[in-house]
Every structure is written in C-alpha cells, then in structure tokens.
Write an enzyme that holds these catalytic residues in place. Structure first.
Site, short mmCIF file in Angstrom:
data_model
loop_
_atom_site.label_atom_id
_atom_site.label_comp_id
_atom_site.label_asym_id
_atom_site.label_seq_id
_atom_site.Cartn_x
_atom_site.Cartn_y
_atom_site.Cartn_z
N CYS A 197 100.55 -30.36 -23.68
CA CYS A 197 99.31 -29.46 -23.47
C CYS A 197 98.21 -29.87 -22.62
CB CYS A 197 98.67 -29.41 -24.93
SG CYS A 197 99.82 -29.05 -26.37
N LYS A 252 105.28 -31.17 -41.94
CA LYS A 252 106.45 -30.27 -41.43
C LYS A 252 106.45 -30.66 -39.90
CE LYS A 252 109.01 -26.86 -40.52
NZ LYS A 252 109.49 -27.34 -39.21
N GLU A 309 94.93 -28.47 -32.62
CA GLU A 309 95.11 -28.83 -30.99
C GLU A 309 96.17 -28.05 -30.36
OE1 GLU A 309 96.75 -30.19 -28.14
OE2 GLU A 309 97.43 -31.97 -29.19
N GLU A 361 99.66 -20.89 -19.93
CA GLU A 361 99.91 -22.43 -19.76
C GLU A 361 101.51 -22.62 -19.33
OE1 GLU A 361 100.39 -24.19 -23.80
OE2 GLU A 361 99.70 -26.03 -22.87
C1 SIN Z 1 100.14 -32.90 -26.38
O1 SIN Z 1 100.74 -32.29 -25.45
O2 SIN Z 1 99.88 -32.29 -27.29
C2 SIN Z 1 99.53 -34.40 -26.44
C3 SIN Z 1 99.51 -34.93 -25.13
C4 SIN Z 1 99.02 -36.34 -25.32
O3 SIN Z 1 98.58 -36.77 -26.32
O4 SIN Z 1 99.00 -37.20 -24.14
#
Ligand code: SIN
Length: 513
Positions: A320, A210, A286, A415
C-alpha cells in the site's frame, strides 16, 4: 533438516518420516514446503484453542507455479460466531491478567517467531510469492510489533486532571475495548496480523482473525506459535474461509465484536465501515495508497534512485505504500532516468525461494490484468514504455519503466499494485505539491532534496499520513503507520498504536471535602 524430495509428494514424505501428524493436518495435501518444524504447516481453523476441521475446504496455490500447496478449512458464519463467542468468554479472563503476565506471553510469542523465522518465511514465500529475503524481513518486521507491544502492555497509563470544583477530583483510565475482528490482506500475510493483534492483546482485548483466503498458512502458523507461547484458549482465534463477505458480515454485525481493524482495499474498507456503522463500532482502516515520490533538483540522485527501487519494487510493487507516481524536476530528469534504467533492467525475476531473486510473481491473474489495463490506457494517451511493459509466463510481470505521463491517465489516479515505475516531470515546488496531493488517497509520500527550508515546507504540505524524506523505507514498529483521506484512519505501531484498542473512561469524584 534437508533431504531429497519430489514436489508432489512432500506431504506424504513428511508423514512417512513422522514429521507431520496427518490427523492434525486432515486437509494437508501436496505440500512443497520443507519445514524444519512441520508443526507450522496447519490447515485447520483455530477456534477456542482447538484446531477445527470443518467439512468443506478450499485450495491454496503457490503463485510461482500454480501448484496447490494446501486444502484449508472453509469456515462459514456459524464458525465465525463460535470464534466470537470464544473470544468473548476469553476476554473475561485475559483482560484480568496483569499487564506483566500478558507481556510475558507476548514476549514468548515474539521469541518463537524469531526462532522459527526461516520456516515462517518459507511458508510465506510459498503461498505469497515474495522473495525469501523479503519474507524473512517480513517475519522479523512482524515479530517486532509483538516485541514492541509486549513492552507497551505495561505502559497503558491513565491520568489525573485537576477537578472543576474544589470538591471534585478527575481520574482517567484506559480499558480494553473487548473482542476485536481483524481482517488481514495477502500482501503481508504475517506482519499485518501481528501489527493488529499484538497491540490488541497487549491492551487486554481478544481477537478473531480472518486472514486472506489467498494466504492463510502464515496466519495458521502464527496461531500454532501462539498456542505454544501460552495464550489461553479463545484469546486468539483464526477463521479461515474462502467467503470473506460472510465472515466480514458476521464480524461487523455481531454485537460481541467491539472493534474492526482492516487492512486492504479502499472499496472493501468502505463496505466494512458502512456495515460497522449500524452498531457504531470502533473501526481502524489501513487502505489503499497513491504514493508520490518527488525528486528535487538538489537531491542526491544516486540515493533517490536507490530509494525509488526499494519503495517501488518491494513485493513486486504490491504494497500500500509502494511508490506510485514518480515526479522528477525537469533539470535532473535525464540523469535520474539514466541512473534508474539499468537498475530496473537488472532486477531478477523468479521463484522467491531461489537466492538472488528480487521480484516474485504477482498474486493472481487480476493483478496482471490491472497492470496491462493501466499500460494500455497510458500508451493510448501518449505514454512511452522505456523498459518492460509486458507479462511473462505464469503470473510474472516485467519490471517496467513508463514515461511521458500526465494526470489524465488512469495510472495517475489508481493504485498500481504492480512493478510499474511511472515517471512524471515538474518545474516548480507549487506545481509538484498540487500534483502530489491531487488524489483521494493519503497514505505514504516520499521526497528527496536537501534545501532545509524546502524540506520542511514540502513535508508539511503533503496531505499524507507518512512522509519519507530522503528515504524510501519507512516501515517500522516504532512509528505510527496509517493514512488520511480515503487511505483510512487509525494508527498501527508505535506508542500510538495501542490507543486504537483502548476506551478512555473518566471518573469524576465528588464530595471530596
Ligand atoms: C501494506 O502494504 O499495507 C503494509 C506495508 C508495510 O507495512 O510496510
């Protein structure tokens, strides 16, 4: 191929030139996407080896100018069910392929991604906004997971353990978990798919993906290439929908799905974890991060500044693992700010498709509102804006430098997910470790310094899944990507990455006399 085109009728133009088969792109509307290989522009879902047009569609927009670039199939829970059924049937076939056969098909998929990297990057920038050089980087990065796991497919080794009795023998085998539900984000519309799907397929699992409703076109292009690579029907399915909740509920409640892998916000990750708990499904998450970036007094300040720019402003701050809190030791604070400021000022904002642009638009209005809220909260509590600080026309936010911050501000806890460089100061090693770990997140951390013993101490003391030492760029297929605390669990990439898609079974052989 290149020709003049008008933004609003490129889809018609492609069709007139027979570059797009309209019947295969029932929903294809006003595409501005110039592709050398227009077959990559897909708008139907991909279920059981077929492109599925459903009655309803949803629009996809280019965040740069707000233009509609596609109408994509809006699947519901029943369509997700059909995809899961197909994946379950295909599992019986795919898991019985030899590892080398699976490996060959994955290799082919990898080669096709590299061959079409330019087109895939164009699609990606058009639906997501990131600069084209970053998009090409993402396609290569994403493809590298497919190459890596094509190789790892052949290395799913078992074990032989000395038995617990003289007539006992113990062997250990690893088996694919079954159907995997992969829910992927908009910030890396291509690489976050391959990072999950490649190890799953290498292990012998089948997948129902998805993709984010904001960026489904990259996912569908990958499905087109998967079809060309020769994956049997049902091995890889894509369910596009603007109702992620309905699809998520089906994936987590359907007993045929044995594992959920999710990249995205901590809030949604917790929800999926709760939903998966009923059937005790295997889950990999993640999630969000709150990365510290620490600069010690013995650091190479020029290198630290470059690392900071790279890790802060990648994808306009929307990753992230982007630097979230910059901690600079007081004795080098002025030098660091003096060197960082001109580099932030020089960042070029604009249309990601234009050469030289370094910062694209934010993904949507909510992202801008969040940055504005964080800035308002911080300035009301004493922070000062050194550079930028405001939104610009459209979905752009100025690269911003904000100083005089403290842990009582929202910007310390949350964040940011935007182009705001937030700088704090510290005196001692103990103080900065306390500050850096003072968060519920634990994904990536960075620091710059040269004292050998201190480097070890800091690396060990940081409560994070990944630590960049004298570098701001840590992403690679060969290392285990993942976090601790509320940043999730499970690892993606590296030789660890395939384990998330395997069950361990041991066999105890008795009566061996
Ligand atoms: C992410 O922001 O989840 C992945 C970043 C990355 O793989 O460098």
């Amino acid at each position: 191929m290149s020709f003049d085109y008008q933004r609003t009728n490129i889809y018609e133009l492609y069709a007139d030139l027979h570059l797009i088969d309209k019947s295969k792109n029932k929903y294809g509307v006003l595409s501005m996407i110039q592709l050398n290989y227009p077959e990559l522009y897909k708008t139907a879902s991909y279920i059981n080896g077929k492109w599925l047009n459903v009655d309803k569609t949803f629009p996809v927009y280019n965040p740069y100018d707000g233009n509609e670039i596609a109408q994509v199939a809006d699947c519901d829970a029943e369509d997700a069910k059909a995809a899961i059924r197909a994946a379950d049937e295909a599992f019986k076939v795919w898991s019985n392929y030899s590892a080398s056969k699976r490996s060959r098909i994955l290799k082919k998929w990898y080669q096709l991604q590299i061959q079409h990297a330019k087109d895939l990057a164009q699609l990606l920038t058009t639906e997501q906004g990131k600069p084209i050089t970053e998009a090409v980087g993402e396609i290569r990065y994403g493809a590298s997971f497919v190459e890596w796991f094509a190789e790892e497919a052949r290395r799913v080794y078992g074990d032989v353990i000395p038995g617990h009795g003289s007539d006992k023998r113990i062997t250990v085998i690893k088996q694919p978990v079954g159907v995997v539900g992969a829910i992927t984000p908009w910030n890396f519309p291509s690489a976050m798919i391959t990072r999950k799907v490649a190890p799953a397929l290498a292990a012998g699992c089948t997948v129902v993906i998805k993709p984010s409703e904001l960026t489904p076109l990259s996912a569908l292009a990958l499905a087109q290439l998967a079809e060309e690579a020769g994956f049997p029907a049902g091995v890889l399915n894509i369910v596009t929908s603007q109702n992620p909740q309905a699809i998520g509920e089906e994936l987590t409640s359907n007993r045929k799905v044995k594992k959920i892998s999710f990249t995205g916000s901590t809030r949604v990750g917790k929800l999926l974890l709760r939903q998966s708990a009923d059937q005790v499904k295997k889950v990999s998450l993640e999630l969000g991060g709150n990365a510290p970036f620490i600069v010690f007094d013995d650091a190479d300040i020029d290198a630290a500044v470059d690392g900071c720019i790279a890790s802060k402003f990648r994808n306009a701050g929307q990753t992230c693992i982007c630097t979230n809190r910059i901690f600079v030791q007081k004795s080098v604070y002025n030098e660091f700010i003096e060197k960082l400021s001109p580099k932030i000022k020089a960042l070029k904002l604009g249309n990601g498709l234009e050469q030289g642009v370094q910062v694209g638009p934010m993904i949507n209005e909510n992202a801008l509102l969040k940055d504005e809220r964080l800035i308002a909260d911080a300035t009301s509590k004493g922070a000062s804006i050194v550079i930028g600080g405001s939104r610009k026309e459209g979905l752009f936010f100025e690269p911003t430098l904000i100083c005089d911050l403290n842990p009582d501000m929202d910007i310390f806890r949350e964040e940011i997910f935007g182009p705001l460089a937030a700088v704090y100061t510290f005196d001692t090693e103990e103080e900065v470790i306390q500050l850096a770990n003072n968060t519920n997140y634990g994904l990536a951390a960075y620091f710059y310094g040269r004292d050998y013993a201190r480097v070890w101490r800091i690396a060990e003391a940081l409560e994070y899944g990944m630590v960049g030492i004298n570098t701001g760029m840590i992403s690679t297929a060969v290392a285990p990507f993942g976090g601790v605390k509320e940043s999730g669990f499970g690892r993606e990439g590296s030789h660890y990455g395939i384990n998330d898609y395997l069950n361990i079974k041991y066999m105890c052989w008795g009566g061996v006399k």
